[in-house]
Enzyme design. Structure first.
Site, PDB file in Angstrom:
ATOM      1  N   TYR A 141       0.866  -1.191   0.000  1.00 34.71           N
ATOM      2  CA  TYR A 141       0.000   0.000   0.000  1.00 34.71           C
ATOM      3  C   TYR A 141       0.891   1.225   0.000  1.00 34.71           C
ATOM      4  CZ  TYR A 141      -3.440   3.449   1.691  1.00 34.71           C
ATOM      5  OH  TYR A 141      -4.258   4.540   1.833  1.00 34.71           O
ATOM      6  N   ASP A 236       9.478   2.953  -0.730  1.00 38.75           N
ATOM      7  CA  ASP A 236       8.456   3.615   0.088  1.00 38.75           C
ATOM      8  C   ASP A 236       8.742   3.259   1.546  1.00 38.75           C
ATOM      9  OD1 ASP A 236       6.337   4.600   1.435  1.00 38.75           O
ATOM     10  OD2 ASP A 236       4.791   3.619   0.230  1.00 38.75           O
ATOM     11  N   LYS A 264       4.974   9.301   8.722  1.00 32.18           N
ATOM     12  CA  LYS A 264       4.852   8.737  10.075  1.00 32.18           C
ATOM     13  C   LYS A 264       5.912   9.256  11.051  1.00 32.18           C
ATOM     14  CE  LYS A 264       2.546   4.702   8.109  1.00 32.18           C
ATOM     15  NZ  LYS A 264       1.152   4.590   8.500  1.00 32.18           N
TER      16      LYS A 264
HETATM   17  N1  PMP Z   1       3.089   4.195   2.164  1.00 38.48           N
HETATM   18  C1  PMP Z   1       3.087   3.266   3.115  1.00 38.48           C
HETATM   19  C2  PMP Z   1       4.129   2.188   3.094  1.00 38.48           C
HETATM   20  C3  PMP Z   1       2.137   3.302   4.131  1.00 38.48           C
HETATM   21  O1  PMP Z   1       2.147   2.354   5.077  1.00 38.48           O
HETATM   22  C4  PMP Z   1       1.169   4.332   4.137  1.00 38.48           C
HETATM   23  C5  PMP Z   1       0.102   4.444   5.207  1.00 38.48           C
HETATM   24  N2  PMP Z   1      -0.027   3.434   6.083  1.00 38.48           N
HETATM   25  C6  PMP Z   1       1.210   5.283   3.117  1.00 38.48           C
HETATM   26  C7  PMP Z   1       2.194   5.191   2.150  1.00 38.48           C
HETATM   27  C8  PMP Z   1       0.218   6.406   3.067  1.00 38.48           C
HETATM   28  O2  PMP Z   1       0.457   7.300   4.096  1.00 38.48           O
HETATM   29  P1  PMP Z   1      -0.691   8.279   4.628  1.00 38.48           P
HETATM   30  O3  PMP Z   1      -1.703   7.421   5.300  1.00 38.48           O
HETATM   31  O4  PMP Z   1       0.036   9.202   5.548  1.00 38.48           O
HETATM   32  O5  PMP Z   1      -1.241   8.989   3.447  1.00 38.48           O
END
Ligand code: PMP
Length: 428
Positions: A141, A236, A264
């Site tokens: 994701y 990512d 995060k």
């Molecule tokens: N990339 C990864 C690996 C994630 O785990 C997440 C959210 N859990 C995101 C992108 C998206 O981040 P956000 O919820 O802050 O938009």
């Protein structure tokens, strides 16, 4: 129960009662706990019950909740005004700190969420290479931007299909979906589209299909294929950045990406994301380059203060060893407790993240193995733990997060609760 009353009320005003779907407990059923406050390793709900927290706001709370250094930095920043929409010294300090801690991030830009970070990084990769297609992996994701809400077609290499209504098929026709930990699927995609693929985006440790570490050679293979075909590698690290180690997963596995996305932890709990990487690529961004990207609140001074306080605190020697040790004790403790009661359980853990799988397989490393797990056993276990004051992610597809505030008492409480939960599962 106040949570039940609030949930009822919330559902009249907010779709599903929540501002992000997984919080609604759809994966496990029952009433989500409405949280009143958090401190250290604990969340406290509106009914006054305390929980040992293994979500940590879905990753950011590496030091535990309400950490005094971060709180202090935020309070001091607030005194100077909430947002200016103009450059600040603290943004420079943030970019230089990222540069130093993650050397592949020669330049970076701040955004407000992980979604923005990955969406912008992909646009940049496409703009830089002049190519339209990109590869992502099933089960990974990267936020909810249109081009990323894609499931694999019937064969791994068919063109992507939207995984949500509202995403036109045309918007995802350039998204290729391959299989995590299966380099052959990526080789095949490159062989089919040798000069069309702008980038490969991957969670270096997949944390959105439970917790799946990369098999040896997988990330190295992606790096080599990207080099061979002139595509960019985007790691990512929204989840893994500063969670699996001080240099992120890229340091842990020794892989240098072209671009990295973060979120995060680098916001210390404030809404923050970032993307960065090779100078030559990053200088394709406006205003120096042609690729447009912007944000009214990007680099917000309060958020930068929280993030920098976090990045300073985590440089303390020995911190990641301690975090990995706590995480290992929890993951192995869960496995031992399950074994004591004859429940088949597979575990994974890297740095401060872990996963557990109700599976008979000795190890789980593919998405299809995750979906084959015993979901009803997970749901039952989840509620047995919640009742005993242990707050796990309410979905079998999410990783668990440990913080430095999880001490012996919290670990013991967790493993004791797990022992009783597995015993109960065994008897049902
Ligand atoms: N990339 C990864 C690996 C994630 O785990 C997440 C959210 N859990 C995101 C992108 C998206 O981040 P956000 O919820 O802050 O938009």
């Amino acid at each position: 129960m106040h949570s039940a009353r609030l949930f009822e009320q919330a559902r009249h005003a907010i779709p599903g009662g929540v501002n992000s779907p997984v919080r609604a407990f759809n994966g496990v059923g029952g009433t989500p706990r409405f949280i009143e406050r958090a401190d250290g390793a604990y969340l406290y709900d509106v009914d006054g019950k305390a929980y040992v927290d293994y979500i940590g706001s879905w990753g950011p709370m590496l030091l535990g909740h309400n950490h005094p250094l971060i709180k202090q930095a935020v309070l001091e920043a607030v005194e100077r005004g909430l947002s200016y929409g103009a450059p600040t010294a603290i943004e420079v300090e943030m970019a230089e700190t990222l540069q130093r801690l993650m050397p592949s991030m020669e330049m970076s830009r701040m955004v407000n969420s992980g979604t923005e970070a990955t969406m912008s990084a992909i646009r940049l990769a496409r703009g830089y290479t002049g190519r339209d297609k990109f590869i992502k992996f099933e089960g990974c994701y990267h936020g909810h931007a249109d081009a990323l809400l894609v499931k694999a077609g019937s064969g791994a290499l068919t063109l992507g299909q939207p995984s949500s209504p509202g995403v036109p098929a045309d918007f995802v026709k350039h998204t290729l979906t391959c299989t995590f930990n299966d380099l052959a699927s990526v080789e095949a995609a490159f062989a089919d589209y040798p000069i069309e693929i702008a980038c490969v985006i991957v969670e270096p440790v997949a944390g959105n299909m439970n917790c799946i570490p990369p098999e040896p050679g997988f990330l190295e293979g992606l790096r080599a294929l990207c080099d061979e075909y002139g595509a960019l590698l985007i790691l990512d690290e929204v989840m893994t950045g500063f969670r699996v180690g001080l240099q992120g997963a890229q340091g842990h596995y020794g892989i240098r990406p072209d671009l990295t996305t973060l979120g995060k932890i680098i916001g210390g709990g404030m809404p923050v994301g970032a993307f960065g990487g090779r100078r030559e690529v990053m200088e394709y961004l406006a205003p120096v380059g042609p690729v447009y990207q912007a944000g009214t609140l990007s680099g917000n001074p309060v958020a930068m203060a929280a993030g920098l306080a976090m990045l300073k605190a985590i440089q303390q020697p020995g911190l990641y060893e301690a975090l990995a040790d706590k995480t290992r004790r929890i993951a192995e403790g869960l496995k031992q407790a399950a074994e004591r009661h004859g429940i088949p359980l597979a575990i994974t853990h890297v740095g401060g993240m872990f996963g557990f799988f109700f599976s008979r397989e000795p190890s789980v490393s593919r998405f299809e193995q995750v979906t084959a797990c015993d979901m009803s056993a997970f749901r039952r276990f989840y509620h047995l733990m919640l009742e005993q004051g242990v707050y796990l992610a309410p979905s079998a597809y999410e990783a668990g997060f440990v913080s430095l505030a999880h001490g012996d008492a919290e670990i013991e409480k967790t493993l004791h609760a797990a022992d009783l939960a597995f015993a109960q599962l065994r008897n049902e």
